[in-house]
Scaffold this active site. Structure first.
Site, PDB file in Angstrom:
ATOM      1  N   ASN A   1       0.825  -1.205   0.000  1.00 39.16           N
ATOM      2  CA  ASN A   1       0.000   0.000   0.000  1.00 39.16           C
ATOM      3  C   ASN A   1       0.859   1.255   0.000  1.00 39.16           C
ATOM      4  OD1 ASN A   1      -2.773   1.250   0.408  1.00 39.16           O
ATOM      5  ND2 ASN A   1      -1.669   2.108   2.157  1.00 39.16           N
TER       6      ASN A   1
ATOM      7  N   ASN B   1       3.633   7.828  -4.346  1.00 42.21           N
ATOM      8  CA  ASN B   1       3.692   8.643  -5.557  1.00 42.21           C
ATOM      9  C   ASN B   1       2.673   8.080  -6.541  1.00 42.21           C
ATOM     10  OD1 ASN B   1       4.317  10.051  -7.889  1.00 42.21           O
ATOM     11  ND2 ASN B   1       6.515  10.029  -7.523  1.00 42.21           N
TER      12      ASN B   1
ATOM     13  N   HIS C   1       3.206   5.627  -9.829  1.00 36.54           N
ATOM     14  CA  HIS C   1       2.595   4.298  -9.686  1.00 36.54           C
ATOM     15  C   HIS C   1       1.599   4.029 -10.801  1.00 36.54           C
ATOM     16  CE1 HIS C   1      -0.768   1.724  -8.335  1.00 36.54           C
ATOM     17  NE2 HIS C   1       0.208   0.949  -7.908  1.00 36.54           N
TER      18      HIS C   1
ATOM     19  N   TYR D   1       3.274  -2.784 -15.809  1.00 37.14           N
ATOM     20  CA  TYR D   1       2.669  -3.999 -15.274  1.00 37.14           C
ATOM     21  C   TYR D   1       1.614  -4.577 -16.219  1.00 37.14           C
ATOM     22  CZ  TYR D   1       0.267  -7.038 -11.938  1.00 37.14           C
ATOM     23  OH  TYR D   1      -0.303  -8.107 -11.304  1.00 37.14           O
TER      24      TYR D   1
ATOM     25  N   SER E   1      11.855   0.856 -11.807  1.00 38.15           N
ATOM     26  CA  SER E   1      11.878   1.935 -10.822  1.00 38.15           C
ATOM     27  C   SER E   1      13.247   2.051 -10.162  1.00 38.15           C
ATOM     28  CB  SER E   1      10.802   1.685  -9.766  1.00 38.15           C
ATOM     29  OG  SER E   1      10.809   2.703  -8.781  1.00 38.15           O
TER      30      SER E   1
ATOM     31  N   HIS F   1      15.672   5.412 -10.453  1.00 39.53           N
ATOM     32  CA  HIS F   1      16.103   6.106  -9.241  1.00 39.53           C
ATOM     33  C   HIS F   1      17.634   6.128  -9.131  1.00 39.53           C
ATOM     34  CE1 HIS F   1      11.900   5.756  -7.926  1.00 39.53           C
ATOM     35  NE2 HIS F   1      12.186   6.666  -7.016  1.00 39.53           N
TER      36      HIS F   1
END
Length: 227
Positions: A87, A93, A97, A105, A128, A132
């Site tokens: 969660n 963000n 997401h 996905y 991700s 980053h």
């Protein structure tokens, strides 16, 4: 408010990080010094995390939302109340997401005919983590994949271990404790490497020279293994 956050972040680094990671004399690497450095970094680490959240996800995105008259201001949700990392990743963000969910996905599931849901989730985490780490590498001027390992390894483990079935408030405490420790590790290791790069500059511009760490037990030269 954005400039205020930048100034406050600078103040935190100068007052809480620089005195710890810019010692007058070099210290040999040891487990004790590493643990102390991590605990020194927990407070500035979590403060920098909250500043980045407020400056970017609240101030910066709302600034451009106002300028562009963008009506949907749901840039984040109540991630601080999360009892699971699953969660937390969805609410920290929302913009990123939703983009990863729609174009990473779901597309992976479509290509695999919905046979590899776990692989699709792992691919999103890898993407991700790479983005980053790339941003940090460009900002710092060196490659030190702490963020990548935290996202690609610990992030995946926590996502499956602390899933949506965890509803007890105890898991909210666990999540915050993990964030505190993770931010401490990041600030500690990146700060060590920053000063190690200064004291032990590159001798050539080869690929291996760029990706070889200068700090910690992985340093290849004796004069580089210090805090």
């Amino acid at each position: 408010m954005i400039f205020g956050c930048l100034f406050y972040a600078y103040f935190i680094l100068v007052r809480l990080c620089v005195p710890v990671f810019r010692p007058e004399t070099k210290q040999p690497f040891s487990k004790r010094t590493m643990v102390l450095a991590v605990f020194h970094s927990i407070l500035p680490g979590i403060m920098l995390l909250l500043l980045c959240f407020f400056a970017f996800l609240h101030c910066w995105l709302n600034l451009f939302g106002e300028l562009l008259r963008f009506a949907d201001r749901m840039f984040y949700k109540d991630w601080w109340n999360s009892t699971s990392f699953a969660n937390y990743y969805r609410t920290w963000n929302v913009v990123v997401h939703d983009w990863l969910y729609q174009y990473g996905y779901r597309d992976f599931l479509w290509l695999s005919k919905r046979k590899f849901r776990t692989a699709a989730m792992l691919s999103v985490f890898i993407v991700s983590a790479v983005v980053h780490e790339y941003a940090l590498a460009m900002g710092f001027g060196f490659f030190y994949p702490v963020m990548f390992f935290l996202f690609a390894i610990f992030g995946v483990v926590f996502n499956f271990a602390m899933n949506d079935k965890r509803e007890s408030p105890v898991f909210n405490v666990v999540m915050w404790a993990s964030l505190f420790l993770g931010q401490g590790v990041q600030v500690c290791l990146y700060s060590q490497e920053w000063y190690a790069q200064i004291h032990c500059p590159r001798t050539e511009n080869s690929f291996w020279e760029m990706v070889t760490p200068r700090s910690g037990p992985a340093a290849t030269r004796d004069d580089a293994a210090f805090l």
